[in-house]
Design an enzyme around this catalytic site. Structure first.
Site, short mmCIF file in Angstrom:
data_model
loop_
_atom_site.label_atom_id
_atom_site.label_comp_id
_atom_site.label_asym_id
_atom_site.label_seq_id
_atom_site.Cartn_x
_atom_site.Cartn_y
_atom_site.Cartn_z
NE ARG A 169 -2.67 -1.53 3.49
CZ ARG A 169 -3.18 -2.75 3.84
NH1 ARG A 169 -3.72 -3.55 3.06
NH2 ARG A 169 -2.83 -3.19 4.81
CG PHE B 288 -11.54 -7.61 -5.39
CD1 PHE B 288 -12.55 -8.56 -5.28
CD2 PHE B 288 -10.89 -7.29 -6.49
CE1 PHE B 288 -12.62 -9.11 -6.41
CE2 PHE B 288 -11.25 -7.95 -7.49
CZ PHE B 288 -12.31 -8.77 -7.51
CG ASP C 1 -15.32 -5.56 -0.69
OD1 ASP C 1 -14.09 -5.73 -0.75
OD2 ASP C 1 -16.04 -6.35 -0.10
CB CYS D 34 -3.46 -13.49 -1.59
SG CYS D 34 -5.09 -13.68 -1.84
#
Length: 407
Positions: free
Chosen positions: A227, A242, A263, A351
């Protein structure tokens, strides 16, 4: 302060005392080869015979010739029968465990800057396999993901109290992986009194974390450094897909003219809007949407963005899911690339452990060709450094983050 839903007051139990004269586990040649390769997991099929040990015991690992190979946590349920703790002959006792936790904190003091939420212990990456400890300001969240660490849980709690004097220690053992160890899913307060939400800071932005009901242990701490990196490139009109509780969106806001964050979870967006208010950020809009559907519609409508973040949940939880996962990654990135203005940046992540960086790069390369865009790789990143990657344990490397620029 009221305890969180599902919490419980700490019940004092006698701590598990690690035996000085530990039982032994005898490994076959394949077990020896795994240790020599640098891995710390020894499978049930790598044992010469079932050890005469209690579930969760710390055992001495030897081979058929009685040669010593280390000490490990034993499980009588999981296919991972042994999790290697140390190659040293010194008993893995309470003092040894306390030293490992102190060493993990010492490393975090070197690498964690400007954040009060971070991973204190990252399992195998900190030589404490199957133990996760996340710190959210003065609250600690614990996961004990094997029989051995479950047996040591109360000892870990006492060590944390001695070393850190936390306000509360919570367990978030409501994870399906515990079923493989024959352990029940559970969550609650192990020590102190926990708040419903805990405030912590990273990269100059404050966030509230729901330690009892939030995803993982409350937040996605492994993306903290990504980030911060994304913030350096943010400009103009930004899109965060997301978003969950607004991690990327609110971090990019100070460098963007506007941010649209998406989201599908209204509950997550409530927390995100709360984080927005906590920071007094006015140029960010949170919208409930399916990201696949939004990107398709926005592309057809001719919308353009200068910065786009794609940080989806894992698409490939199993190796058999890789092919379909890659189709999903390609579609998301194709839509994003078509909507980026010239000179714009795409921050795209996976991920999924089973999706390698090369898999991800290939999928995105295909997307660039279909989108008729020329793209350069600006940064190739992984999880934050408080989630260490062991070179000989590939399972510790799961998060891939690419920062790309459209030419």
């Amino acid at each position: 302060m009221r305890m969180a839903h599902g919490a419980r007051k700490r019940i004092r139990r006698p701590c598990y005392v690690i035996r000085v004269n530990s039982p032994t586990a005898t490994i076959a040649q394949r077990g020896i080869e795994r240790i020599l390769s640098g891995h710390v997991w020894i499978y049930r099929t790598d044992l010469a015979a079932p050890p005469a040990a209690e579930p969760g015991d710390v055992v001495r690992v030897i081979d058929r010739k009685k040669r010593y190979w280390g000490q490990a946590l034993y499980s009588d349920k999981s296919q991972i029968a042994l999790r290697l703790l140390t190659r040293e002959s010194r008993p893995f006792d309470r003092a040894f465990l306390a030293e490992r936790i102190a060493a993990a904190e010492s490393f975090r003091n070197k690498i964690v800057d400007g954040a009060t939420a971070y991973r204190l212990v990252a399992g195998e990456g900190d030589q404490l396999p199957s133990l996760i400890i996340d710190r959210y300001a003065d609250h600690f969240v614990l996961q004990t993901l094997s029989q051995g660490m479950e047996k040591l849980k109360n000892t870990v709690v006492e060590i944390l109290q001695e070393q850190f004097s936390p306000r509360a220690i919570v367990e978030r053992n409501d994870v399906p992986v515990r079923e493989l160890e024959g352990l029940a899913e559970q969550k609650g307060v192990l020590a102190g009194e926990a708040a419903n939400e805990v405030a912590a800071e990273e990269n100059g932005v404050k966030f509230r974390y729901d330690l009892m009901e939030g995803q993982k242990t409350g937040g996605f701490l492994d993306q903290r450094e990504n980030r911060a990196a994304a913030k350096k490139y943010a400009r103009g009109r930004s899109l965060d897909c997301f978003t969950y509780t607004g991690g990327f969106a609110l971090t990019l806001a100070s460098q963007s003219e506007s941010v649209l964050a998406l989201d599908s979870s209204e509950e997550a967006l409530k927390l995100a809007r709360g984080n927005q208010a906590l920071n007094g950020i006015s140029n960010t809009e949170f919208q409930e949407a399916n990201c696949f559907d939004f990107l398709k519609a926005a592309d057809h409508a001719g919308q353009r963005f200068d910065t786009i973040v794609i940080d989806p949940p894992p698409f490939a939880r199993h190796k058999s899911n890789v092919e379909s996962a890659l189709r999903g990654y390609k579609e998301l990135n194709l839509r994003a690339l078509k909507m980026l203005s010239p000179g714009g940046f795409l921050i795209t992540c996976s991920c999924s452990f089973h999706v390698s960086e090369s898999h991800l790069l290939d999928a995105i390369a295909g997307a660039t060709l279909d989108a008729h865009r020329t793209v350069s790789v600006v940064e190739r990143r992984t999880q934050s450094r408080d989630h260490p990657i062991l070179l000989t344990v590939p399972e510790t490397y799961y998060l891939k983050c690419l920062i790309l620029r459209v030419l």
